[in-house]
Design a protein around this motif. Structure first.
Motif, PDB file in Angstrom:
ATOM      1  N   TRP A  69      51.766  26.386  40.465  1.00 52.55           N
ATOM      2  CA  TRP A  69      50.673  27.209  39.990  1.00 52.55           C
ATOM      3  C   TRP A  69      50.650  28.629  40.096  1.00 52.55           C
ATOM      4  N   LEU A  70      51.536  29.059  41.080  1.00 57.89           N
ATOM      5  CA  LEU A  70      51.937  30.413  41.086  1.00 57.89           C
ATOM      6  C   LEU A  70      52.980  30.898  39.916  1.00 57.89           C
ATOM      7  N   CYS A  71      53.848  30.074  39.693  1.00 57.42           N
ATOM      8  CA  CYS A  71      54.796  30.396  38.522  1.00 57.42           C
ATOM      9  C   CYS A  71      53.886  30.439  37.225  1.00 57.42           C
ATOM     10  N   ALA A  72      52.837  29.626  37.094  1.00 53.91           N
ATOM     11  CA  ALA A  72      51.791  29.407  35.958  1.00 53.91           C
ATOM     12  C   ALA A  72      51.130  30.771  35.761  1.00 53.91           C
ATOM     13  N   LEU A  73      50.607  31.225  36.999  1.00 47.23           N
ATOM     14  CA  LEU A  73      49.838  32.393  37.139  1.00 47.23           C
ATOM     15  C   LEU A  73      50.883  33.853  36.460  1.00 47.23           C
ATOM     16  N   THR A  74      52.022  33.746  37.020  1.00 46.69           N
ATOM     17  CA  THR A  74      53.194  34.911  36.624  1.00 46.69           C
ATOM     18  C   THR A  74      53.311  34.536  35.001  1.00 46.69           C
ATOM     19  N   ALA A  75      53.447  33.523  34.529  1.00 46.49           N
ATOM     20  CA  ALA A  75      53.611  33.398  33.140  1.00 46.49           C
ATOM     21  C   ALA A  75      52.373  33.984  32.094  1.00 46.49           C
ATOM     22  N   PHE A  76      51.168  33.478  32.742  1.00 44.37           N
ATOM     23  CA  PHE A  76      49.979  33.590  32.198  1.00 44.37           C
ATOM     24  C   PHE A  76      49.824  35.405  32.140  1.00 44.37           C
ATOM     25  N   GLU A  77      50.038  35.947  33.261  1.00 44.59           N
ATOM     26  CA  GLU A  77      49.974  37.398  33.466  1.00 44.59           C
ATOM     27  C   GLU A  77      50.775  38.095  32.277  1.00 44.59           C
ATOM     28  N   VAL A  78      51.980  37.605  32.274  1.00 50.68           N
ATOM     29  CA  VAL A  78      52.792  38.166  31.284  1.00 50.68           C
ATOM     30  C   VAL A  78      52.166  38.171  29.969  1.00 50.68           C
ATOM     31  N   ALA A  79      51.897  36.891  29.451  1.00 48.56           N
ATOM     32  CA  ALA A  79      51.052  36.748  28.319  1.00 48.56           C
ATOM     33  C   ALA A  79      49.997  37.830  28.049  1.00 48.56           C
ATOM     34  N   LYS A  80      49.205  37.937  29.030  1.00 48.71           N
ATOM     35  CA  LYS A  80      48.044  38.793  28.884  1.00 48.71           C
ATOM     36  C   LYS A  80      48.631  40.341  28.631  1.00 48.71           C
ATOM     37  N   ASP A 147      38.722  48.652  35.887  1.00 48.22           N
ATOM     38  CA  ASP A 147      38.358  47.580  34.868  1.00 48.22           C
ATOM     39  C   ASP A 147      38.775  46.330  35.276  1.00 48.22           C
ATOM     40  N   GLU A 148      39.177  46.121  36.445  1.00 46.25           N
ATOM     41  CA  GLU A 148      39.366  44.817  36.741  1.00 46.25           C
ATOM     42  C   GLU A 148      38.317  44.106  37.544  1.00 46.25           C
ATOM     43  N   THR A 149      38.381  42.617  37.156  1.00 45.77           N
ATOM     44  CA  THR A 149      37.495  41.750  37.889  1.00 45.77           C
ATOM     45  C   THR A 149      38.337  41.116  39.352  1.00 45.77           C
ATOM     46  N   ALA A 150      37.877  40.636  40.148  1.00 51.08           N
ATOM     47  CA  ALA A 150      38.410  39.934  41.353  1.00 51.08           C
ATOM     48  C   ALA A 150      39.211  38.680  40.601  1.00 51.08           C
ATOM     49  N   THR A 151      39.188  38.037  39.808  1.00 52.67           N
ATOM     50  CA  THR A 151      39.841  37.098  39.090  1.00 52.67           C
ATOM     51  C   THR A 151      41.157  37.671  38.287  1.00 52.67           C
ATOM     52  N   THR A 152      41.115  38.530  37.738  1.00 56.98           N
ATOM     53  CA  THR A 152      42.065  39.390  37.124  1.00 56.98           C
ATOM     54  C   THR A 152      42.983  40.052  38.105  1.00 56.98           C
ATOM     55  N   LEU A 153      42.299  40.655  39.436  1.00 60.84           N
ATOM     56  CA  LEU A 153      43.189  41.012  40.453  1.00 60.84           C
ATOM     57  C   LEU A 153      43.876  39.935  41.054  1.00 60.84           C
ATOM     58  N   LEU A 154      43.442  38.898  41.500  1.00 62.50           N
ATOM     59  CA  LEU A 154      43.994  37.798  41.998  1.00 62.50           C
ATOM     60  C   LEU A 154      45.106  37.225  41.438  1.00 62.50           C
ATOM     61  N   GLY A 155      44.835  36.741  40.078  1.00 64.48           N
ATOM     62  CA  GLY A 155      45.708  36.316  39.214  1.00 64.48           C
ATOM     63  C   GLY A 155      47.158  37.188  39.248  1.00 64.48           C
ATOM     64  N   ARG A 156      46.881  38.512  39.446  1.00 65.00           N
ATOM     65  CA  ARG A 156      48.233  39.055  39.350  1.00 65.00           C
ATOM     66  C   ARG A 156      48.878  39.111  40.787  1.00 65.00           C
ATOM     67  N   LEU A 157      48.048  39.273  41.673  1.00 73.14           N
ATOM     68  CA  LEU A 157      48.742  39.479  43.031  1.00 73.14           C
ATOM     69  C   LEU A 157      49.053  38.222  43.892  1.00 73.14           C
ATOM     70  N   LEU A 158      48.452  37.050  43.666  1.00 70.28           N
ATOM     71  CA  LEU A 158      48.816  35.680  44.391  1.00 70.28           C
ATOM     72  C   LEU A 158      50.351  35.497  44.433  1.00 70.28           C
TER      73      LEU A 158
END
Length: 345
Positions: A69-80, A147-158
């Protein structure tokens, strides 16, 4: 596409992040492929990691599920990053990120939602990621960009913070900043109070990281609270730039002082920081690269512990895209070495 190939599914976090960093680094070579196509591919990669994570969870392999799931977060962040702020795809990526964080957090309760009481009896909500180690660990207060939410921040930093032996407390800029002078320092000091009382935290090794304009808040906290052991901040340059601009506006003339006088003023600001400092200049930050380089040179001459990081960016059809993987890994590697290992980067 001479220098870039379609990204592949990789079976571990380090490989996934290396692949993502390489893709972003060579994005300028992908001009024959639209950002929409790249977006779709990275969403597919994230989804594939999510499927793998769910399978590992059913098998009882929780650590492997968390890694997927950490790999998934990295991939989704690239997509964003490959969409504009108003694009529907960007909203789709944010939904994917929020879902991935929720699933990751459900694995042995890795993410805690906590309430932090402030001195004025109000409360702010924060997200807490405990360190892997059960012993007293260092901790980092991470403040999102404006302009970041907590979700946005966590998605990138986790993915960048995971498995480094440090706990993370994530808070949002809007919750920390306020109109009353000094309120942000008070609120962040309450975050320090909270971490200091946790039995799993070493109160002598707490750092702060401010992203974007929040880097100025991180500087203010490091100046006002001696408990901060390391700071990723703006080194006082944001307030310095605003002060110079205000003086020039009031006087109607540009400040014509020599570099020695200006350097002395910079040093007076940075000397108030009593901990190691990493300044991230350019990219999504608010710090001028040229000013940061001058500050670094002045600190080097004064034998002060200040280091400079400059994010790598690429111009694409959706605008400037920062290689967040390299930047975030650089930040957390520096924090790890300052707080956990106690050695120079």
């Amino acid at each position: 596409m001479d220098r870039i190939t379609w990204p592949r599914l990789r079976d571990d976090l380090a490989s996934t992040r290396r692949g993502a960093a390489a893709f972003l680094q060579n994005l300028d070579a992908a001009h024959t492929t639209s950002s929409t196509e790249w977006f779709i591919r990275w969403i597919e990669i994230g989804d594939a990691h999510g499927i793998l994570g769910n399978a590992k969870r059913r098998e009882g392999k929780i650590d492997e599920a968390a890694m997927a799931w950490l790999c998934a977060l990295t991939a989704f962040e690239v997509a964003k990053r490959l969409t504009t702020e108003t694009a529907v795809q960007g909203e789709d990526a944010s939904v994917k990120i929020a879902s991935a964080i929720k699933t990751f957090g459900s694995l042995e309760q890795k993410i805690e939602c906590v309430q932090i009481e402030c001195y004025d009896q109000s409360e702010i909500q924060a997200h807490y990621l405990p360190a892997d180690s059960c012993s007293k660990a260092p901790a980092i207060i991470c403040i999102s960009a404006e302009d970041e939410t907590a979700t946005t921040l966590l998605g990138r930093l986790l993915p960048a913070a995971a498995h480094r032996g440090m706990s993370v407390l994530a808070v949002t800029y809007d919750d920390i900043s306020g109109n009353r002078r000094g309120q942000s320092n008070e609120t962040l000091s309450c975050c320090l109070d909270y971490l200091s009382t946790r039995p799993d935290i070493d109160a002598t090794r707490i750092g702060v990281y401010g992203d974007g304009i929040a880097s100025a808040l991180a500087t203010d906290l490091a100046v006002s609270d001696s408990r901060v052991a390391a700071a990723v901040c703006d080194g006082g340059l944001w307030n310095w730039a605003r002060t110079r601009a205000a003086v020039e506006w009031v006087t109607g003339v540009s400040e014509a002082q020599n570099e020695e006088v200006i350097a002395a003023r910079r040093l007076r600001l940075i000397r108030r920081l009593r901990c190691p400092v990493l300044v991230m200049a350019g990219g999504r930050g608010v710090v001028s690269i040229s000013e940061a380089i001058r500050l670094q040179n002045a600190c080097a001459a004064a034998k002060m512990d200040l280091q400079l990081g400059i994010p790598r960016t690429t111009i694409t059809d959706v605008g400037e895209v920062e290689n967040f993987v390299i930047s975030d890994d650089r930040i957390f590697r520096w924090l790890e070495q300052k707080l956990l290992l106690g050695s120079a980067v």
